[in-house]
Design a protein around this motif. Structure first.
Motif, PDB file in Angstrom:
ATOM      1  N   VAL A 182       0.836  -1.211   0.000  1.00  0.00           N
ATOM      2  CA  VAL A 182       0.000   0.000   0.000  1.00  0.00           C
ATOM      3  C   VAL A 182       0.874   1.265   0.000  1.00  0.00           C
ATOM      4  N   LEU A 183       1.696   1.444   1.042  1.00  0.00           N
ATOM      5  CA  LEU A 183       2.542   2.630   1.083  1.00  0.00           C
ATOM      6  C   LEU A 183       3.548   2.620  -0.068  1.00  0.00           C
ATOM      7  N   GLY A 184       4.087   1.445  -0.392  1.00  0.00           N
ATOM      8  CA  GLY A 184       5.024   1.356  -1.508  1.00  0.00           C
ATOM      9  C   GLY A 184       4.378   1.749  -2.821  1.00  0.00           C
ATOM     10  N   THR A 185       3.147   1.302  -3.035  1.00  0.00           N
ATOM     11  CA  THR A 185       2.416   1.689  -4.247  1.00  0.00           C
ATOM     12  C   THR A 185       2.159   3.190  -4.261  1.00  0.00           C
ATOM     13  N   PHE A 186       1.794   3.737  -3.116  1.00  0.00           N
ATOM     14  CA  PHE A 186       1.616   5.194  -3.007  1.00  0.00           C
ATOM     15  C   PHE A 186       2.899   5.927  -3.395  1.00  0.00           C
ATOM     16  N   ASN A 187       4.041   5.440  -2.899  1.00  0.00           N
ATOM     17  CA  ASN A 187       5.319   6.091  -3.200  1.00  0.00           C
ATOM     18  C   ASN A 187       5.614   6.081  -4.699  1.00  0.00           C
ATOM     19  N   VAL A 188       5.392   4.938  -5.330  1.00  0.00           N
ATOM     20  CA  VAL A 188       5.648   4.824  -6.769  1.00  0.00           C
ATOM     21  C   VAL A 188       4.724   5.752  -7.557  1.00  0.00           C
ATOM     22  N   LEU A 189       3.448   5.780  -7.192  1.00  0.00           N
ATOM     23  CA  LEU A 189       2.481   6.608  -7.912  1.00  0.00           C
ATOM     24  C   LEU A 189       2.754   8.095  -7.719  1.00  0.00           C
ATOM     25  N   GLU A 190       3.125   8.489  -6.510  1.00  0.00           N
ATOM     26  CA  GLU A 190       3.404   9.904  -6.261  1.00  0.00           C
ATOM     27  C   GLU A 190       4.587  10.379  -7.084  1.00  0.00           C
ATOM     28  N   GLU A 191       5.646   9.576  -7.151  1.00  0.00           N
ATOM     29  CA  GLU A 191       6.813   9.963  -7.946  1.00  0.00           C
ATOM     30  C   GLU A 191       6.457  10.009  -9.427  1.00  0.00           C
ATOM     31  N   ALA A 192       5.669   9.026  -9.882  1.00  0.00           N
ATOM     32  CA  ALA A 192       5.240   9.011 -11.290  1.00  0.00           C
ATOM     33  C   ALA A 192       4.364  10.208 -11.603  1.00  0.00           C
ATOM     34  N   GLY A 193       3.535  10.601 -10.646  1.00  0.00           N
ATOM     35  CA  GLY A 193       2.663  11.750 -10.865  1.00  0.00           C
ATOM     36  C   GLY A 193       3.430  13.049 -10.994  1.00  0.00           C
ATOM     37  N   LYS A 194       4.498  13.185 -10.215  1.00  0.00           N
ATOM     38  CA  LYS A 194       5.282  14.422 -10.231  1.00  0.00           C
ATOM     39  C   LYS A 194       6.177  14.534 -11.465  1.00  0.00           C
ATOM     40  N   ARG A 195       6.462  13.401 -12.106  1.00  0.00           N
ATOM     41  CA  ARG A 195       7.379  13.394 -13.250  1.00  0.00           C
ATOM     42  C   ARG A 195       6.620  13.716 -14.534  1.00  0.00           C
ATOM     43  N   ALA A 196       6.953  14.818 -15.165  1.00  0.00           N
ATOM     44  CA  ALA A 196       6.277  15.189 -16.414  1.00  0.00           C
ATOM     45  C   ALA A 196       6.515  14.158 -17.497  1.00  0.00           C
ATOM     46  N   SER A 197       7.661  13.478 -17.438  1.00  0.00           N
ATOM     47  CA  SER A 197       7.988  12.499 -18.481  1.00  0.00           C
ATOM     48  C   SER A 197       7.133  11.244 -18.394  1.00  0.00           C
ATOM     49  N   VAL A 198       6.655  10.902 -17.205  1.00  0.00           N
ATOM     50  CA  VAL A 198       5.894   9.657 -17.012  1.00  0.00           C
ATOM     51  C   VAL A 198       4.453   9.873 -17.440  1.00  0.00           C
ATOM     52  N   LYS A 199       4.020   9.109 -18.426  1.00  0.00           N
ATOM     53  CA  LYS A 199       2.672   9.251 -18.964  1.00  0.00           C
ATOM     54  C   LYS A 199       1.742   8.109 -18.560  1.00  0.00           C
ATOM     55  N   GLN A 200       2.324   6.996 -18.102  1.00  0.00           N
ATOM     56  CA  GLN A 200       1.508   5.787 -17.925  1.00  0.00           C
ATOM     57  C   GLN A 200       2.066   4.926 -16.796  1.00  0.00           C
ATOM     58  N   VAL A 201       1.153   4.348 -16.009  1.00  0.00           N
ATOM     59  CA  VAL A 201       1.520   3.360 -14.993  1.00  0.00           C
ATOM     60  C   VAL A 201       0.668   2.117 -15.200  1.00  0.00           C
ATOM     61  N   ILE A 202       1.320   0.964 -15.189  1.00  0.00           N
ATOM     62  CA  ILE A 202       0.624  -0.328 -15.191  1.00  0.00           C
ATOM     63  C   ILE A 202       0.869  -0.957 -13.830  1.00  0.00           C
ATOM     64  N   PHE A 203      -0.186  -1.180 -13.091  1.00  0.00           N
ATOM     65  CA  PHE A 203      -0.106  -1.721 -11.731  1.00  0.00           C
ATOM     66  C   PHE A 203      -0.473  -3.191 -11.748  1.00  0.00           C
ATOM     67  N   VAL A 204       0.432  -4.038 -11.258  1.00  0.00           N
ATOM     68  CA  VAL A 204       0.143  -5.463 -11.188  1.00  0.00           C
ATOM     69  C   VAL A 204      -0.601  -5.727  -9.883  1.00  0.00           C
TER      70      VAL A 204
END
Length: 288
Positions: free
Chosen positions: A90-112
């Motif tokens: 849960v917290l680890g997923t939050f951390n990954v998503l927050e960093e991806a959200g802040k990065r303008a270069s990241v357009k897509q996340v696939i969550f397993v």
């Protein structure tokens, strides 16, 4: 398919390692893993960042220059200590998503995520009975255990990520994953004891699913997909299996009569219709 720069978390796991090697044939791949990969060939695929998804500094380094993230890192089952499970999933997923959200270069996340999202495997607090069979993505979650709840919370974080950052996010709900080393000899077996979906999916089919998801943009930003083989993995035909283990449950018998009467108890019509995905791996059957 245009080349992408992809970060795979949990890159040393069963799915993560297979995805790393498969996607590196066309894309740039970075890896984030708790440990160095065992395979020399995999260690030579792009940069390898060793660390935990509880560490935001490691995540930030790993996400440099990335435009897509495939988030595989997780406790893979209801394994104690449960506080670590929830922290990672849960917290680890939050951390990954927050960093991806802040990065303008990241357009897509696939969550397993997992088929356990539906909570028809873990039975804490009593027997969990499907509302109908075969289940699909619209079947509600009956979560009451630690692992299934972690997947429900993880997907909820994904949905809010898509709304907050206006980026694409897709959750994969794979059945029990059969690794590449087991696929050639994986055979049907007597049904699991007690009510069970007897679910499975070959890692080769999951890799194909990820290829297709990389080209997919959900209309509402977030979407979930089940991934399952066309049949179920027991030696008992699906009609007999359901009549024995799930009496009284509403059933679409036509779907369960597929695959010579061994049709899956999980319906992947959404992935077939929206992604063009078709599972090809099937367990071996005597006389099949």
């Amino acid at each position: 398919r245009m080349p992408r720069n992809i970060l795979i978390t949990g890159a040393s796991g069963r799915l993560g390692s297979a995805l790393t090697m498969a996607l590196a044939r066309q894309h740039g791949v970075s890896q984030l893993s708790l440990d160095e990969p065992d395979s020399v060939a995999q260690r030579e695929v792009g940069p390898v960042h060793v660390g935990t998804i509880a560490d935001t500094y490691v995540i930030a380094r790993a996400m440099e220059g990335v435009d897509a993230v495939i988030h595989c890192a997780a406790f893979p089952a209801a394994i104690p200590p449960y506080d670590r499970l929830m922290e990672t999933n849960v917290l680890g997923t939050f951390n990954v998503l927050e960093e991806a959200g802040k990065r303008a270069s990241v357009k897509q996340v696939i969550f397993v995520s997992s088929i356990f999202w539906h909570a028809l495997h873990e039975r804490r607090g009593g027997q969990q009975t499907p509302r109908y069979l075969p289940i699909n993505e619209d079947h509600p979650s009956l979560a009451s255990g630690y692992y299934d709840t972690s997947k429900v919370l993880g997907e909820h974080l994904c949905a809010t990520f898509a709304r907050r950052f206006r980026k694409s996010c897709v959750a994969m709900r794979p059945a029990w994953i059969i690794g590449a080393d087991l696929e050639p000899r994986f055979a049907a077996a007597p049904p699991a004891e007690g009510p069970h979906l007897n679910d499975y999916v070959g890692v080769s089919d999951l890799i194909e699913g990820v290829w297709r998801l990389l080209d997919y943009d959900p209309v509402d930003g977030f979407e979930a997909f089940l991934f399952h083989a066309a049949d179920q993995r027991s030696t008992l035909p699906s009609r007999a299996l359901v009549e024995d283990q799930y009496p009284g449950v509403r059933v679409d018998w036509e779907k369960l009569e597929a695959c010579g009467g061994f049709g899956a108890l999980v319906d992947c019509s959404r992935a077939r219709e929206r992604l063009g995905w078709q599972p090809t791996f099937r367990c071996r059957r005597v006389g099949g």
